[in-house]
Scaffold this active site. Structure first.
Site, mmCIF file in Angstrom:
data_model
loop_
_atom_site.group_PDB
_atom_site.id
_atom_site.type_symbol
_atom_site.label_atom_id
_atom_site.label_comp_id
_atom_site.label_asym_id
_atom_site.label_seq_id
_atom_site.Cartn_x
_atom_site.Cartn_y
_atom_site.Cartn_z
ATOM 1 C CD GLU A 1 -3.030 -1.112 0.432
ATOM 2 O OE1 GLU A 1 -3.000 -0.300 -0.516
ATOM 3 O OE2 GLU A 1 -3.993 -1.860 0.654
ATOM 4 C CE1 TYR B 1 -7.289 -2.186 -8.467
ATOM 5 C CE2 TYR B 1 -8.446 -0.186 -9.135
ATOM 6 C CZ TYR B 1 -7.768 -0.916 -8.181
ATOM 7 O OH TYR B 1 -7.571 -0.378 -6.936
#
Length: 383
Positions: free
Chosen positions: A156, A213
């Site tokens: 992240e 995605y």
């Protein structure tokens, strides 16, 4: 190493998950919220701590993007526990920053009023049939091992983080014989204080996510039992950049051939000192024109993983799970003489470039191939 559709399906089947069939669950009143521990100051410094993580004191993580998909987690070597469908209220899903999933807080006066008054009947969050406008559905997971939490934080990179209350889906609906207020409270899990990662900036020009995605997010949410109505409305209905077949893969524009060659050391020095650039296979790609804003997800990604680094292709292959590429062999040895492996390696290189072209287009950025990395350097600097 070969990755097939069958192997990916096996991962989806083997991941622990029990889909729930709840119609609603109830947010806690202000009195109940007051009994939960508040976030520690150590979580506010931009570097989520791994201290005191254990089986009895796990870190809770709420995922709403690619991390919901078990195949994506596997390819990042991340393994959590106790996966549950859950909802983050008073936030909405947002793809405007480079087409990457993020969440934006929504101030809800009605919810705050209900919480303040302790009237839980007014703060019921609908799972089935709701508008979904002011809530984000995702997957709550636990991390009991330091190394797994460190990998999650690393994946992240570029995101901000905070702790928020998320609400796991309720147990299956009570029968009419057991549909009492007491039984409903007993069947609804308590809220959990969990980490979320999100983008703070929203560029003037909105980006579009890739269809690839959105599909892997939808697949992961479905696997973990998130309601189909949410998946259809908030994921699959989002305007996106369509998937392409290998014959349709796009490439960055290039300076005229033959391109000059450059050593890896020269490329690194050039990228750091003067021209931000990165490598795909043996191509050196320069950013041209106006650079994207530093707060854009693209620039954070490039500075963290691409500029001055080796071939970006293996990293993209692990980060961006693409079910449509499962029939192509991934070969770590680029010097193989096998014709099939050579063909598939070329497909993967073109796929990676196509991914970056799409991302650049979504961010209104431009790239151009200006040089080639010396051949003897390419393999030595694979990730």
């Amino acid at each position: 190493m070969t990755h097939s559709n069958r192997q990916n399906c096996d991962v989806l089947r083997s991941t622990s998950s029990t889909p729930q069939n709840s119609s609603s669950f109830q947010a806690p009143s202000s009195e109940i919220l007051a009994t939960f521990p508040q976030p520690s100051a150590q979580w506010d410094d931009g570097s989520p701590s791994c201290n005191e993580i254990s089986e009895h004191q796990p870190h809770y993580y709420f995922g709403y993007g690619a991390m919901c998909n078990p195949v994506s987690r596997q390819r990042r070597n991340i393994d959590g526990k106790n996966f549950r469908a859950a909802v983050l209220p008073n936030f909405r899903l947002d793809f405007s920053n480079s087409g990457v999933a993020s969440v934006v807080e929504v101030k809800s006066e009605a919810a705050e009023s209900a919480c303040d008054s302790g009237d839980s009947s007014e703060s019921t969050i609908e799972i089935e049939g709701g508008s979904f406008e002011n809530c984000v559905h995702g997957v709550l997971m636990e991390f009991h091992e330091r190394i797994m939490w460190e990998k999650t934080v690393a994946s992240e990179k570029g995101y901000e983080h905070r702790k928020v209350w998320v609400y796991p889906y309720a147990d299956e609906c009570s029968t009419e014989m057991d549909d009492t207020v007491e039984s409903r409270h007993r069947k609804r899990p308590e809220p959990v204080l969990a980490h979320i990662f999100y983008m703070t900036s929203r560029p003037e020009k909105s980006g579009r996510p890739q269809e690839r995605y959105l599909k892997i997010i939808a697949q992961g949410l479905e696997h973990h039992g998130v309601t189909a109505k949410y998946i259809q409305k908030k994921i699959l209905s989002v305007e996106s950049i369509p998937c392409r077949a290998p014959s349709e893969f796009r490439s960055f524009p290039s300076n005229p051939e033959p391109l000059p060659t450059i050593s890896f050391e020269e490329y690194q020095a050039r990228s750091i000192a003067t021209n931000p650039c990165f490598v795909l296979a043996d191509k050196v790609v320069d950013l041209v024109g106006a650079l994207p804003d530093e707060d854009q997800a693209l620039m954070k990604f490039l500075r963290s993983h691409a500029f001055g680094e080796g071939d970006l292709t293996p990293f993209l292959r692990d980060l961006f799970y693409d079910p449509d590429m499962s029939c192509y062999t991934w070969n770590d040895d680029s010097s193989s003489s096998d014709d099939k492996l050579k063909h598939d390696s070329n497909i993967w290189n073109r796929w990676a470039e196509n991914q970056m072209v799409d991302i650049f287009a979504s961010c209104h950025a431009e790239g151009r191939v200006t040089m080639r990395l010396a051949k003897k350097q390419t393999k030595d600097n694979l990730r």
